[in-house]
Design an enzyme around this catalytic site. Structure first.
Site, short mmCIF file in Angstrom:
data_model
loop_
_atom_site.label_atom_id
_atom_site.label_comp_id
_atom_site.label_asym_id
_atom_site.label_seq_id
_atom_site.Cartn_x
_atom_site.Cartn_y
_atom_site.Cartn_z
N SER A 102 16.59 -6.87 -9.21
CA SER A 102 15.67 -5.80 -9.58
C SER A 102 15.50 -4.82 -8.42
O SER A 102 16.48 -4.29 -7.91
CB SER A 102 14.35 -6.40 -10.05
OG SER A 102 13.58 -5.45 -10.77
N ASP A 119 16.79 -6.77 -16.50
CA ASP A 119 16.22 -7.19 -15.22
C ASP A 119 16.63 -8.61 -14.82
O ASP A 119 16.44 -9.56 -15.57
CB ASP A 119 14.70 -7.10 -15.28
CG ASP A 119 14.06 -7.16 -13.91
OD1 ASP A 119 14.15 -8.21 -13.26
OD2 ASP A 119 13.45 -6.16 -13.50
#
Length: 293
Positions: free
Chosen positions: A50, A185
């Site tokens: 991320s 993510d």
């Protein structure tokens, strides 16, 4: 040698850094890196998830990485409604933001979908449009395949695409469809991929955890509640994953910082640098080699 290159040529063990997610708080990784390098500790590899992938790839691919991250354009991140502001006009503006968010979530990919092009442009600028394999050190970017729920690790390919996929929060941005994968993510599958760092051959693995276990302010709207709920669900999983590292650095923030509160990016970067300064004695014990006598 860049402006923020190594100042002290000290012998130390090879080490890989694991940079986890955390949204805005993940920019603390930039402070961590700068503080380590200022003491002569140069990582041999970086693994990012991320926002950690954003910082790690920028460091590996951009000679001016620190200034690029400090000056990163955050204007395109979706606004959250704030009904605490007084006045009818402010309430109407908040209602409009909330209605747009609900519409985008139901009929599309989320409140940030309209800013996908902006986000990709930002990532291309940060990583200089390079491929992951062009990095000054090996860089690994982790995403989650939403079809299987499994972690997918990339060390080759266009950095913009795979860093985007690693940071594509559900409800905020569309996934990246890449061959058989639907990628979002990386923190959903593995917030701290220490095992990936071990495969690099580094002697030591240091992980950085910018998570906030407590939230004094509490969520103010549904979007904040959704993002906070993901963090809460990850806590036990994250603890077990971080325990596999040789050392965990945990920046301390003076206030509650939400996932999308990028107005606090300088504070987050400073918190990362301060965390390293507090840990210098332990880092030295872990990494330093005896000077030749």
């Amino acid at each position: 040698m860049t402006r923020h290159a190594q100042r002290n040529n000290r012998p130390h063990k090879s080490f890989a850094l694991v940079f986890s997610g955390g949204g805005a708080r993940g920019l603390s990784h930039a402070g961590v890196l700068r503080a380590l390098i200022s003491r002569g500790y140069m990582p041999s590899a970086v693994v990012g998830v991320s926002m950690g992938a954003v910082v790690g790839a920028t460091y590996a691919l951009n000679d001016d990485w620190y200034d690029a991250l400090v000056g990163m354009d955050t204007s395109g991140f979706p606004a959250a409604p704030d009904f605490r502001q007084p006045g009818l006009r402010a309430k109407i503006r908040g209602l409009r933001i909330a209605l747009l968010a609900a519409r985008d979530m139901y009929f599309g990919w989320g409140v940030g979908a309209r800013t996908e092009t902006w986000g990709r442009n930002v990532l291309t600028e940060l990583t200089r449009g390079k491929t992951l394999q062009e990095g000054r050190i090996p860089v690994f970017v982790c995403a989650t395949d939403m079809l299987t729920g499994e972690r997918v690790v990339f060390s080759q390919g266009r950095a913009t695409d795979y860093v985007y996929s690693s940071a594509a929060l559900a409800g905020i941005l569309p996934p990246l469809v890449d061959g058989p994968y639907v990628l979002m993510d990386g923190a959903y599958a593995d917030i701290a991929p220490v095992d990936v760092a071990r495969t690099t051959g580094a002697e030591v693995v240091i992980a950085v955890d910018p998570g906030q276990r407590e939230n004094a302010a509490g969520p103010k709207n549904g979007m904040q509640a959704m993002l906070r709920s993901v963090e809460v669900c990850q806590y036990e999983h994250a603890r077990l994953r971080f325990e596999r590292a040789d050392m965990v650095i945990r920046p301390m923030f003076r206030q509650t910082i939400g996932t999308l509160e990028f107005a606090q990016k300088r504070h987050c970067i400073a918190a990362g640098a301060m965390a390293i300064r507090r840990a210098y004695p332990q880092i030295g014990q872990l990494l330093d080699r005896p000077l030749p006598g």
